[in-house]
Design an enzyme around this catalytic site. Sequence first.
Site, PDB file in Angstrom:
ATOM      1  N   ASP A  35       6.508  -1.167 -23.540  1.00  0.00           N
ATOM      2  CA  ASP A  35       7.903  -0.900 -23.633  1.00  0.00           C
ATOM      3  C   ASP A  35       8.107   0.570 -22.961  1.00  0.00           C
ATOM      4  O   ASP A  35       7.381   1.267 -23.141  1.00  0.00           O
ATOM      5  CB  ASP A  35       8.427  -1.064 -24.854  1.00  0.00           C
ATOM      6  CG  ASP A  35       9.925  -1.367 -24.892  1.00  0.00           C
ATOM      7  OD1 ASP A  35      10.757  -0.664 -24.254  1.00  0.00           O
ATOM      8  OD2 ASP A  35      10.470  -2.320 -25.403  1.00  0.00           O
ATOM      9  N   THR A  46      16.278 -17.261 -19.510  1.00  0.00           N
ATOM     10  CA  THR A  46      17.702 -17.598 -20.111  1.00  0.00           C
ATOM     11  C   THR A  46      18.374 -18.774 -19.654  1.00  0.00           C
ATOM     12  O   THR A  46      18.062 -19.565 -18.314  1.00  0.00           O
ATOM     13  CB  THR A  46      18.460 -16.185 -19.682  1.00  0.00           C
ATOM     14  OG1 THR A  46      19.854 -16.745 -20.091  1.00  0.00           O
ATOM     15  CG2 THR A  46      18.677 -16.084 -18.232  1.00  0.00           C
ATOM     16  N   ASP A  47      19.243 -19.516 -20.457  1.00  0.00           N
ATOM     17  CA  ASP A  47      20.318 -20.496 -19.998  1.00  0.00           C
ATOM     18  C   ASP A  47      21.039 -20.156 -18.605  1.00  0.00           C
ATOM     19  O   ASP A  47      21.414 -21.133 -18.070  1.00  0.00           O
ATOM     20  CB  ASP A  47      21.003 -21.222 -21.065  1.00  0.00           C
ATOM     21  CG  ASP A  47      21.692 -20.151 -21.526  1.00  0.00           C
ATOM     22  OD1 ASP A  47      21.862 -18.943 -21.542  1.00  0.00           O
ATOM     23  OD2 ASP A  47      22.562 -20.515 -22.599  1.00  0.00           O
ATOM     24  N   GLU A  48      21.201 -18.841 -18.417  1.00  0.00           N
ATOM     25  CA  GLU A  48      22.165 -18.330 -17.370  1.00  0.00           C
ATOM     26  C   GLU A  48      21.749 -18.699 -16.023  1.00  0.00           C
ATOM     27  O   GLU A  48      22.497 -18.895 -15.090  1.00  0.00           O
ATOM     28  CB  GLU A  48      22.400 -16.968 -17.562  1.00  0.00           C
ATOM     29  CG  GLU A  48      23.260 -16.746 -18.788  1.00  0.00           C
ATOM     30  CD  GLU A  48      23.800 -15.114 -18.984  1.00  0.00           C
ATOM     31  OE1 GLU A  48      24.346 -14.975 -17.968  1.00  0.00           O
ATOM     32  OE2 GLU A  48      23.839 -14.862 -19.940  1.00  0.00           O
ATOM     33  N   TYR A 106      22.457 -10.731 -13.007  1.00  0.00           N
ATOM     34  CA  TYR A 106      21.663 -10.741 -14.013  1.00  0.00           C
ATOM     35  C   TYR A 106      20.804 -12.252 -13.857  1.00  0.00           C
ATOM     36  O   TYR A 106      19.614 -12.376 -13.817  1.00  0.00           O
ATOM     37  CB  TYR A 106      22.260 -10.608 -15.335  1.00  0.00           C
ATOM     38  CG  TYR A 106      21.392 -11.084 -16.421  1.00  0.00           C
ATOM     39  CD1 TYR A 106      20.124 -10.751 -16.891  1.00  0.00           C
ATOM     40  CD2 TYR A 106      21.724 -12.504 -17.189  1.00  0.00           C
ATOM     41  CE1 TYR A 106      19.309 -11.188 -17.715  1.00  0.00           C
ATOM     42  CE2 TYR A 106      21.068 -12.907 -18.435  1.00  0.00           C
ATOM     43  CZ  TYR A 106      19.815 -12.366 -18.604  1.00  0.00           C
ATOM     44  OH  TYR A 106      19.094 -12.881 -19.716  1.00  0.00           O
ATOM     45  N   LYS A 119      16.647 -13.129 -13.198  1.00  0.00           N
ATOM     46  CA  LYS A 119      15.929 -14.016 -14.028  1.00  0.00           C
ATOM     47  C   LYS A 119      15.352 -15.372 -13.317  1.00  0.00           C
ATOM     48  O   LYS A 119      14.119 -15.664 -13.607  1.00  0.00           O
ATOM     49  CB  LYS A 119      16.751 -14.248 -15.284  1.00  0.00           C
ATOM     50  CG  LYS A 119      16.950 -12.990 -15.986  1.00  0.00           C
ATOM     51  CD  LYS A 119      15.751 -12.549 -16.787  1.00  0.00           C
ATOM     52  CE  LYS A 119      15.132 -13.411 -17.564  1.00  0.00           C
ATOM     53  NZ  LYS A 119      13.934 -12.701 -18.186  1.00  0.00           N
TER      54      LYS A 119
END
Length: 346
Positions: A41, A141-143, A173, A177
């Site tokens: 990270d 992501t679902d986006e 964004y 992705k």
Amino acid sequence: MESAQGFARTVMVTGGAGFIGSNFIRLVLAERPDARVVNVDALTYAGCADNLADVRSDARYAFVHADVRDAAAMAQAFERFAPDAVVHFAAESHVDRSIADPSLFQSVNVGGTAALLEAARAAWACRDGFRAGCRFLHVSTDEVYGDLPLDPCCSDGSDAFREDAPLRPRSPYAASKAAAEMFVGAYGATYGLPIVTVRCSNNYGPRQHAEKLIPKTIERACAGLPVPLYGSGSNVRDWLYVQDCCRGVLAALEKGRAGQVYNLGGGCALPNVRLVEAVRDALHDAGAARAAAFSVEHVADRPGHDRRYAMNCEKAAAELGWRPTTPFEEGMRATVAWYLERAGVV
């Protein structure tokens, strides 16, 4: 990837100090006693080392302070720890920030994923392809699917996106992705890298950054401040409790078929205005006195604000044996309790 009994010996988790990543690490250490976890990270604003304060002394846990975009650091981490699997959470994830600075999202989400894939390819390569048992799991992501009309066209939910639906991202964004997914898929198709992708709906639960809607609502309500809500608040999101999401990711890591994508949704679709009302109700039930003056302030809508997300998760149920099990009210109570305890409110 083998079943739980043959779980990967060492799992590299990127973005493990973040919201979902820290919950995932805690789950693996608790339920897979033979596993070691390497947390990579960069500790940007959304990563908090204290999210994993309770596991720092665990001999099976190691932390590497590094940015996934740093190819040399990724190669060094693979060489040092020889992970059998990668679970890639690390990403810039806030839509508002992507609108303000899309280049950062391209750099981290696309460039970082590409650097990590290359490090994995180099580390796992062998004469016959790749080392047995290795696996690269990408968290998306679902986006990436884009949005749906607010009014479902079918009462049975058959308009929900399946895994083979075209990707039509509408925010920087979501575009970053989707592009990262293309790199993941390309490494699977071109090099044969064993890859799996999961697309998750909106997560909620303990340790989420305050910029997100639910913790922002809790914190502002407890401070006696109005909760800002974009537009009319009619935009619909599907809410998935973080522990259920982490179990889905773990199931995909252990049971998912290489090259496949799995939707992980909560089955709890709510307009944003109803979501903040649910937070209000949970605060009242928890006895948060200052939240009694709860109010909503409607603000100018976000550019290109997606109207509704909906995913069909039958594939994850059939192939992974996964379904969300935490009722929304129960998850919300646990979430509110965690934030109130952290703030010393109750």
